[in-house]
Scaffold this motif. Structure first.
Motif, short mmCIF file in Angstrom:
data_model
loop_
_atom_site.label_atom_id
_atom_site.label_comp_id
_atom_site.label_asym_id
_atom_site.label_seq_id
_atom_site.Cartn_x
_atom_site.Cartn_y
_atom_site.Cartn_z
N PHE A 22 20.41 9.00 40.65
CA PHE A 22 21.79 8.56 41.40
C PHE A 22 21.49 7.70 42.72
CE2 PHE A 22 25.61 9.05 44.13
CZ PHE A 22 26.53 8.42 43.41
N LEU A 23 20.51 8.38 43.39
CA LEU A 23 20.17 7.58 44.52
C LEU A 23 19.51 6.12 44.11
CD1 LEU A 23 19.70 7.79 47.74
CD2 LEU A 23 17.28 8.96 46.84
N PHE A 24 18.54 6.33 43.09
CA PHE A 24 18.06 5.02 42.79
C PHE A 24 19.26 3.89 42.42
CE2 PHE A 24 13.94 7.36 41.11
CZ PHE A 24 13.47 7.41 42.26
N SER A 25 20.10 4.32 41.87
CA SER A 25 21.28 3.41 41.49
C SER A 25 21.99 3.10 42.48
CB SER A 25 22.08 4.15 40.32
OG SER A 25 21.67 4.24 39.23
N LEU A 26 22.21 3.99 43.53
CA LEU A 26 22.82 3.32 44.75
C LEU A 26 22.06 2.32 45.44
CD1 LEU A 26 24.35 6.66 46.22
CD2 LEU A 26 25.68 4.82 45.25
N ILE A 27 20.74 2.43 45.53
CA ILE A 27 19.92 1.71 46.45
C ILE A 27 19.87 0.25 45.70
CG2 ILE A 27 17.40 1.04 46.95
CD1 ILE A 27 16.94 4.19 47.40
N ALA A 28 19.67 0.50 44.24
CA ALA A 28 19.86 -0.97 43.56
C ALA A 28 21.28 -1.67 43.81
CB ALA A 28 19.73 -0.72 42.10
N LEU A 29 22.44 -0.89 43.90
CA LEU A 29 23.51 -1.52 44.11
C LEU A 29 23.42 -2.04 45.41
CD1 LEU A 29 26.46 -2.10 43.16
CD2 LEU A 29 27.23 0.28 44.20
N GLY A 30 22.96 -1.28 46.71
CA GLY A 30 23.01 -1.67 47.92
C GLY A 30 22.12 -3.01 47.95
N LYS A 31 21.00 -3.21 47.22
CA LYS A 31 20.18 -4.39 47.17
C LYS A 31 21.00 -5.66 46.44
CE LYS A 31 15.81 -2.36 47.82
NZ LYS A 31 14.44 -2.27 47.78
N GLY A 32 22.21 -5.39 46.12
CA GLY A 32 23.00 -6.41 45.61
C GLY A 32 22.76 -6.72 43.89
N LYS A 33 22.09 -5.58 43.28
CA LYS A 33 21.83 -5.60 41.89
C LYS A 33 22.89 -4.79 40.98
CE LYS A 33 17.06 -6.34 43.43
NZ LYS A 33 16.89 -7.89 43.12
N ALA A 34 24.06 -5.18 40.94
CA ALA A 34 24.95 -4.34 40.43
C ALA A 34 24.75 -4.04 39.03
CB ALA A 34 26.23 -5.06 40.44
N ARG A 35 24.20 -5.15 38.05
CA ARG A 35 23.89 -4.69 36.67
C ARG A 35 22.84 -3.90 36.47
NH1 ARG A 35 23.91 -10.34 37.46
NH2 ARG A 35 25.83 -11.63 36.71
N LEU A 36 21.76 -3.96 37.26
CA LEU A 36 20.75 -3.02 37.01
C LEU A 36 21.19 -1.57 37.78
CD1 LEU A 36 17.64 -5.12 38.45
CD2 LEU A 36 18.39 -4.51 36.14
N ALA A 37 21.85 -1.51 38.67
CA ALA A 37 22.59 -0.22 38.94
C ALA A 37 23.43 0.54 38.10
CB ALA A 37 23.20 -0.41 40.19
N VAL A 38 24.31 -0.32 37.32
CA VAL A 38 25.02 0.18 36.23
C VAL A 38 24.27 0.56 34.99
CG1 VAL A 38 27.06 -0.31 34.68
CG2 VAL A 38 27.04 -0.93 37.19
N LEU A 39 23.33 -0.17 34.56
CA LEU A 39 22.77 0.10 33.45
C LEU A 39 21.63 1.26 34.04
CD1 LEU A 39 21.79 -3.34 32.00
CD2 LEU A 39 23.40 -1.60 30.87
N GLY A 40 21.39 1.32 35.27
CA GLY A 40 20.50 2.49 35.40
C GLY A 40 20.97 3.92 35.66
N ILE A 41 22.36 3.90 35.17
CA ILE A 41 22.94 5.37 35.20
C ILE A 41 22.49 5.96 34.08
CG2 ILE A 41 25.13 6.40 34.84
CD1 ILE A 41 26.50 4.40 36.83
N VAL A 42 22.35 5.13 32.91
CA VAL A 42 21.81 5.79 31.55
C VAL A 42 20.52 5.56 31.41
CG1 VAL A 42 24.06 5.78 30.39
CG2 VAL A 42 22.88 3.93 30.50
N VAL A 43 19.75 4.54 32.05
CA VAL A 43 18.28 4.49 31.64
C VAL A 43 17.83 4.32 33.14
CG1 VAL A 43 16.54 2.74 31.04
CG2 VAL A 43 18.75 2.96 29.59
N PRO A 44 17.30 5.48 33.74
CA PRO A 44 17.09 5.49 35.03
C PRO A 44 15.76 4.55 35.50
CG PRO A 44 17.30 7.71 34.28
CD PRO A 44 17.24 6.60 33.05
N VAL A 45 15.02 3.94 34.44
CA VAL A 45 14.01 3.18 34.95
C VAL A 45 14.36 1.71 35.46
CG1 VAL A 45 13.45 2.35 32.61
CG2 VAL A 45 11.60 2.32 34.14
N ILE A 46 15.27 1.47 34.82
CA ILE A 46 16.17 0.34 35.17
C ILE A 46 16.70 0.34 36.51
CG2 ILE A 46 18.12 -1.40 34.87
CD1 ILE A 46 17.84 -0.56 31.89
#
Length: 254
Positions: free
Chosen positions: A163-187
């Motif tokens: 969840f933290l990785f997804s939040l950081i990705a979202l904060g870095k302006g990478k919304a698509r990676l953050a959302v897909l990363g919810i189910v595929v953490p490596v993304i």
């Protein structure tokens, strides 16, 4: 095929999800086909109006989504009722998300550049549901062993970390990676480790006094957009139709 369907879909109780996804995709494809025919002035189709008011298809979509959602909750996951309400929900969701941009902007932006957001959301939603259907659990807990899964502390740490990785990705302006990363953490991990996009909350907070980081961020964003914006727009136009140009819209309002 029948054995695979029984083992991977029916037995785990994923049939309603499969039916909902199929109904969602088919509804979006049919809706876009009809709206493109209406736009081109072809076929027997036309806009639906009542008392001079244009009824957007998001309206019946909301009704069907509510009926399907509450019906599925009332009947449970099994049986014919659950499957039927899953289809109703999928149809409603397809109609609603096809006009996601209209809801977001509170304006009829269906055939504008802003309307591309509807196509992006539909594709992203279908991809996420498809990943869950394929067995990817949110935050990657499906990757744990049986012993690890029995350990609540391991599960909590795994979910919190992803969840933290997804939040950081979202904060870095990478919304698509953050959302897909919810189910595929490596993304999400990739999005969290790479440079933030210019103008993102992360860039404003951590690159403010780092001119070299700002320059690298801008250069990477420029090369990324130059490489992928064109192909992404071609794909969006193929799926949802090409938006009107500003000149065409100006003529339409004149």
């Amino acid at each position: 095929m029948g054995h695979w369907l029984e083992r991977n879909i029916i037995e785990p109780g994923k049939l309603p999800l499969l039916l909902a996804l199929a109904a969602f995709v088919v509804t979006f494809v049919v809706t876009r086909s009809v709206t493109r025919l209406i736009r081109a002035g072809r076929g027997p189709f036309g806009n639906v109006s009542a008392g001079g008011l244009h009824i957007h298809h998001v309206v019946p979509g909301v009704v069907l989504t509510v009926i399907g959602g509450f019906g599925a909750v009332a009947t449970g996951r099994g049986g014919f009722g659950g499957a039927a309400f899953a289809i109703v929900f999928g149809v409603g969701a397809g109609l609603v998300l096809d006009e996601f941009a209209l809801i977001l902007h509170l304006d009829d932006v269906y055939w504008t550049e802003a309307g591309r957001q509807s196509v992006e959301v539909v594709v992203l939603t279908a991809a996420l549901v498809g990943l869950v259907l394929a067995g990817f659990a949110p935050f990657g807990v499906n990757g744990l062993t049986h012993d690890e899964f029995q350990n609540r502390g391991t599960v909590v740490l795994t979910v919190a970390g992803n969840f933290l990785f997804s939040l950081i990705a979202l904060g870095k302006g990478k919304a698509r990676l953050a959302v897909l990363g919810i189910v595929v953490p490596v993304i999400a991990l990739v999005g969290a480790l790479r440079l933030a996009r210019p103008g993102s909350p992360w860039a404003r907070r951590f690159y403010r006094r780092r001119p070299r980081a700002r320059a690298r961020s801008s250069l990477r964003a420029y090369h990324h957009d130059r490489r992928w914006t064109g192909p992404r727009r071609v794909l969006q136009d193929w799926i949802g139709g090409k938006p009107d140009s500003e000149i065409t819209r100006a003529r339409g309002h004149s």
